[in-house]
Every structure is written in structure tokens, then in C-alpha cells.
Design a protein around this motif. Structure first.
Motif, PDB file in Angstrom:
ATOM      1  N   ALA A  84       0.911  -1.232   0.036  1.00  0.00           N
ATOM      2  CA  ALA A  84      -0.006   0.098  -0.135  1.00  0.00           C
ATOM      3  C   ALA A  84       0.818   1.337   0.097  1.00  0.00           C
ATOM      4  O   ALA A  84       0.554   2.166  -0.585  1.00  0.00           O
ATOM      5  CB  ALA A  84      -0.962   0.137   1.083  1.00  0.00           C
ATOM      6  N   ALA A  85       1.983   1.190   0.697  1.00  0.00           N
ATOM      7  CA  ALA A  85       2.761   2.433   0.647  1.00  0.00           C
ATOM      8  C   ALA A  85       3.730   2.695  -0.478  1.00  0.00           C
ATOM      9  O   ALA A  85       3.991   3.561  -0.966  1.00  0.00           O
ATOM     10  CB  ALA A  85       3.890   2.412   1.911  1.00  0.00           C
ATOM     11  N   LEU A  86       3.850   1.522  -1.304  1.00  0.00           N
ATOM     12  CA  LEU A  86       4.624   1.783  -2.535  1.00  0.00           C
ATOM     13  C   LEU A  86       3.756   1.853  -3.693  1.00  0.00           C
ATOM     14  O   LEU A  86       4.212   2.285  -5.044  1.00  0.00           O
ATOM     15  CB  LEU A  86       5.267   0.317  -2.908  1.00  0.00           C
ATOM     16  CG  LEU A  86       6.438   0.010  -2.001  1.00  0.00           C
ATOM     17  CD1 LEU A  86       7.026  -1.394  -2.401  1.00  0.00           C
ATOM     18  CD2 LEU A  86       7.299   0.922  -2.244  1.00  0.00           C
ATOM     19  N   ILE A  87       2.258   2.089  -3.681  1.00  0.00           N
ATOM     20  CA  ILE A  87       1.433   2.313  -4.796  1.00  0.00           C
ATOM     21  C   ILE A  87       1.456   3.618  -5.455  1.00  0.00           C
ATOM     22  O   ILE A  87       1.645   3.481  -6.437  1.00  0.00           O
ATOM     23  CB  ILE A  87      -0.095   2.213  -4.381  1.00  0.00           C
ATOM     24  CG1 ILE A  87      -0.412   0.585  -4.377  1.00  0.00           C
ATOM     25  CG2 ILE A  87      -1.006   2.753  -5.135  1.00  0.00           C
ATOM     26  CD1 ILE A  87      -1.768   0.164  -3.989  1.00  0.00           C
ATOM     27  N   PRO A  88       1.882   4.591  -4.726  1.00  0.00           N
ATOM     28  CA  PRO A  88       1.798   6.302  -5.467  1.00  0.00           C
ATOM     29  C   PRO A  88       3.222   6.142  -6.249  1.00  0.00           C
ATOM     30  O   PRO A  88       3.286   6.740  -7.254  1.00  0.00           O
ATOM     31  CB  PRO A  88       1.928   7.209  -4.246  1.00  0.00           C
ATOM     32  CG  PRO A  88       1.419   6.395  -3.026  1.00  0.00           C
ATOM     33  CD  PRO A  88       1.921   4.911  -3.422  1.00  0.00           C
ATOM     34  N   PRO A  90       5.784   3.269  -7.289  1.00  0.00           N
ATOM     35  CA  PRO A  90       6.358   1.962  -7.077  1.00  0.00           C
ATOM     36  C   PRO A  90       7.488   1.529  -8.047  1.00  0.00           C
ATOM     37  O   PRO A  90       7.548   2.461  -8.920  1.00  0.00           O
ATOM     38  CB  PRO A  90       5.067   1.033  -7.243  1.00  0.00           C
ATOM     39  CG  PRO A  90       4.208   1.849  -8.324  1.00  0.00           C
ATOM     40  CD  PRO A  90       4.618   3.227  -7.912  1.00  0.00           C
ATOM     41  N   GLY A  91       7.942   0.509  -7.748  1.00  0.00           N
ATOM     42  CA  GLY A  91       9.020   0.105  -8.721  1.00  0.00           C
ATOM     43  C   GLY A  91       8.493  -1.047  -9.578  1.00  0.00           C
ATOM     44  O   GLY A  91       8.312  -0.813 -10.566  1.00  0.00           O
ATOM     45  N   LEU A  92       8.051  -2.002  -8.750  1.00  0.00           N
ATOM     46  CA  LEU A  92       7.691  -3.213  -9.722  1.00  0.00           C
ATOM     47  C   LEU A  92       6.231  -3.034 -10.078  1.00  0.00           C
ATOM     48  O   LEU A  92       5.788  -3.623 -11.152  1.00  0.00           O
ATOM     49  CB  LEU A  92       7.805  -4.679  -8.670  1.00  0.00           C
ATOM     50  CG  LEU A  92       9.367  -5.061  -8.423  1.00  0.00           C
ATOM     51  CD1 LEU A  92       9.428  -5.998  -7.294  1.00  0.00           C
ATOM     52  CD2 LEU A  92       9.842  -5.039  -9.759  1.00  0.00           C
ATOM     53  N   LEU A  93       5.454  -2.343  -9.360  1.00  0.00           N
ATOM     54  CA  LEU A  93       3.962  -2.053  -9.508  1.00  0.00           C
ATOM     55  C   LEU A  93       3.958  -1.448 -10.852  1.00  0.00           C
ATOM     56  O   LEU A  93       2.969  -1.593 -11.543  1.00  0.00           O
ATOM     57  CB  LEU A  93       3.315  -1.593  -8.581  1.00  0.00           C
ATOM     58  CG  LEU A  93       3.129  -2.496  -7.210  1.00  0.00           C
ATOM     59  CD1 LEU A  93       2.334  -1.894  -6.096  1.00  0.00           C
ATOM     60  CD2 LEU A  93       2.494  -3.761  -7.510  1.00  0.00           C
ATOM     61  N   ALA A  94       4.693  -0.779 -11.189  1.00  0.00           N
ATOM     62  CA  ALA A  94       4.656   0.222 -12.396  1.00  0.00           C
ATOM     63  C   ALA A  94       4.716  -0.741 -13.646  1.00  0.00           C
ATOM     64  O   ALA A  94       4.086  -0.395 -14.765  1.00  0.00           O
ATOM     65  CB  ALA A  94       5.779   1.327 -12.556  1.00  0.00           C
ATOM     66  N   VAL A  95       5.258  -1.694 -13.693  1.00  0.00           N
ATOM     67  CA  VAL A  95       5.269  -2.781 -14.598  1.00  0.00           C
ATOM     68  C   VAL A  95       3.962  -3.221 -14.894  1.00  0.00           C
ATOM     69  O   VAL A  95       3.639  -3.380 -16.145  1.00  0.00           O
ATOM     70  CB  VAL A  95       6.202  -3.906 -14.548  1.00  0.00           C
ATOM     71  CG1 VAL A  95       6.055  -4.838 -15.573  1.00  0.00           C
ATOM     72  CG2 VAL A  95       7.548  -3.554 -14.189  1.00  0.00           C
ATOM     73  N   ILE A  96       3.048  -3.609 -13.879  1.00  0.00           N
ATOM     74  CA  ILE A  96       1.859  -3.995 -14.228  1.00  0.00           C
ATOM     75  C   ILE A  96       0.706  -2.822 -14.405  1.00  0.00           C
ATOM     76  O   ILE A  96      -0.529  -3.081 -14.494  1.00  0.00           O
ATOM     77  CB  ILE A  96       1.242  -5.089 -13.254  1.00  0.00           C
ATOM     78  CG1 ILE A  96       1.606  -4.662 -11.777  1.00  0.00           C
ATOM     79  CG2 ILE A  96       2.228  -6.194 -13.622  1.00  0.00           C
ATOM     80  CD1 ILE A  96       0.824  -5.416 -10.835  1.00  0.00           C
ATOM     81  N   GLY A  97       1.056  -1.660 -13.928  1.00  0.00           N
ATOM     82  CA  GLY A  97       0.330  -0.385 -13.973  1.00  0.00           C
ATOM     83  C   GLY A  97      -0.863  -0.493 -13.080  1.00  0.00           C
ATOM     84  O   GLY A  97      -1.864  -0.151 -13.332  1.00  0.00           O
ATOM     85  N   PHE A  98      -0.478  -0.865 -11.558  1.00  0.00           N
ATOM     86  CA  PHE A  98      -1.507  -0.983 -10.664  1.00  0.00           C
ATOM     87  C   PHE A  98      -1.534   0.230  -9.554  1.00  0.00           C
ATOM     88  O   PHE A  98      -0.075   0.668  -9.186  1.00  0.00           O
ATOM     89  CB  PHE A  98      -1.461  -2.292  -9.909  1.00  0.00           C
ATOM     90  CG  PHE A  98      -2.495  -2.453  -8.708  1.00  0.00           C
ATOM     91  CD1 PHE A  98      -3.474  -2.894  -8.965  1.00  0.00           C
ATOM     92  CD2 PHE A  98      -2.253  -2.313  -7.559  1.00  0.00           C
ATOM     93  CE1 PHE A  98      -4.719  -2.927  -8.195  1.00  0.00           C
ATOM     94  CE2 PHE A  98      -2.955  -2.137  -6.438  1.00  0.00           C
ATOM     95  CZ  PHE A  98      -4.488  -2.464  -6.616  1.00  0.00           C
ATOM     96  N   PRO A  99      -2.480   0.853  -9.509  1.00  0.00           N
ATOM     97  CA  PRO A  99      -3.820   0.736 -10.010  1.00  0.00           C
ATOM     98  C   PRO A  99      -4.109   1.781 -10.948  1.00  0.00           C
ATOM     99  O   PRO A  99      -3.443   2.813 -10.977  1.00  0.00           O
ATOM    100  CB  PRO A  99      -4.559   1.023  -8.688  1.00  0.00           C
ATOM    101  CG  PRO A  99      -3.700   2.140  -7.966  1.00  0.00           C
ATOM    102  CD  PRO A  99      -2.488   1.707  -8.191  1.00  0.00           C
ATOM    103  N   LYS A 100      -4.893   1.461 -12.024  1.00  0.00           N
ATOM    104  CA  LYS A 100      -5.050   2.232 -13.121  1.00  0.00           C
ATOM    105  C   LYS A 100      -6.097   3.243 -12.710  1.00  0.00           C
ATOM    106  O   LYS A 100      -6.363   4.216 -13.589  1.00  0.00           O
ATOM    107  CB  LYS A 100      -5.311   1.347 -14.447  1.00  0.00           C
ATOM    108  CG  LYS A 100      -4.103   0.548 -14.926  1.00  0.00           C
ATOM    109  CD  LYS A 100      -4.535  -0.032 -16.161  1.00  0.00           C
ATOM    110  CE  LYS A 100      -3.388  -0.872 -16.442  1.00  0.00           C
ATOM    111  NZ  LYS A 100      -3.451  -1.858 -17.642  1.00  0.00           N
TER     112      LYS A 100
END
Length: 179
Positions: A84-88, A90-100
Motif C-alpha cells: 500500500a505504501a509503494l502504490i503512489p 512503485p518500482g515493480l508495480l509500475a510494470v503492471i500499472g496498478f492501480p489504473k
């Protein structure tokens, strides 16, 4: 560079704050309930030690601390909080683009509130859990009004840029095939 709405960015910061509180919950929980590294060898035999204990349960304390389900339960607030803290940013979450969008973010926060906050650290966990669930519902309503944060707009524009690059490559391949 596209700018998100102030409301969208504020909602994202509030979601990050709930993640930070969940990390604190996880650290407090691990401090007060540290895992045990006790693994018995010399006192474990291939026969029941008494009428109330089976020999197969000799290292049940290890299994209770390091088994798959116990590790999941013990570290759950910490894991949910880190994600939850990495969402704004992120490193790895940017690959999947979460949340759109805020609908996805709202569902994530509601699930985090139920499984990562409630049941851990007493009133702190309950308060943060209800705050996460409530914020998740607010985000779902914001999604209905097409509110977006700056990062969501960036993810959208990057997705469109990638699609246009792929379309241009396909068009150039078709043109080279005609010649």
C-alpha cells in the motif's frame, strides 16, 4: 506533463498514509509476537512421549511459527502495508500499472483493511481497518466521477504511447512487405 486532480492526489496520499500505519501495525505485532526459532532434535523420538502428546507433534511450535499459513498470518500486516505504501511511486508495480483507476485502488484498500488491519494491534488495527475500508469506498465513488491522480494519468498516457508505437511498427512492417 499531465496533472491529476487535487482530490485524486489527496486520495492517493490518504491511501499511502493507511499503508504506513499498516506497516507500523506489522512492526508492533512482530515486536510483541516474535517468531520462535526453537527446533527440537534430541527430545524428539519416534514414539509418543506420553498419552497426551504424539511424537509427530514434537516440533509443532516450529510449524506454528514458520509454517506457510502461520508466516502468512504473522507477516500479513507488514506485507499489505508495504504494498500500500509503494502504490503512489512503485518500482515493480509500475510494470503492471496498478492501480489504473480509483476503483481498483478502492478494492485494494478495502481488502487490505479487512485482511491486513482488522485483528492486529487492537484498536489501532480496527481504526485503521475501518479507515481503509471507508477510504476504499470513497475511492470507488471517486472512480464513478472519473477522478484520477497524477500517476494514474501518467500510466494512461504511457499505455497510449506504447500502443501507438506498436501500431507504427506494425504499419512500417506492412509497408516494407508490400515493396
Amino acid at each position: 506533463m499531465a496533472r491529476g486532480s487535487n482530490i485524486g492526489n489527496l486520495l492517493t496520499y490518504a491511501g499511502t498514509a493507511t499503508g504506513a500505519i499498516t506497516i507500523i501495525e506489522g512492526l508492533i505485532y512482530l515486536y510483541w509476537k516474535p517468531p520462535s526459532f526453537l527446533l527440537l532434535w534430541r527430545t524428539c523420538y519416534f514414539e509418543d512421549p506420553n498419552d497426551y502428546t504424539y511424537w509427530t507433534d514434537c516440533n509443532s511450535q516450529w510449524a506454528a511459527n514458520w509454517g506457510f499459513l502461520s508466516v502468512q498470518a504473522r507477516y500479513q500486516p507488514l506485507i499489505w502495508g508495504i504494498v500500500a505504501a509503494l502504490i503512489p511511486c512503485p518500482g515493480l508495480l509500475a510494470v503492471i500499472g496498478f492501480p489504473k483507476n480509483f476503483f481498483q485502488y478502492g478494492i485494494f484498500l478495502a481488502i487490505k483493511g479487512v485482511f491486513g488491519d482488522l485483528g492486529y494491534c487492537g484498536k489501532l488495527g480496527v481504526a485503521n481497518g475501518f479507515f481503509s475500508i471507508g477510504l476504499g469506498l470513497v475511492m470507488m465513488v471517486a472512480a464513478a466521477f472519473h477522478v484520477k491522480s497524477t500517476r494514474m494519468i501518467q500510466l494512461e498516457s504511457k499505455g497510449y504511447e506504447q500502443e501507438s508505437v506498436l501500431q507504427q511498427e506494425d504499419a512500417s512492417e506492412e509497408d516494407s512487405g508490400k515493396e
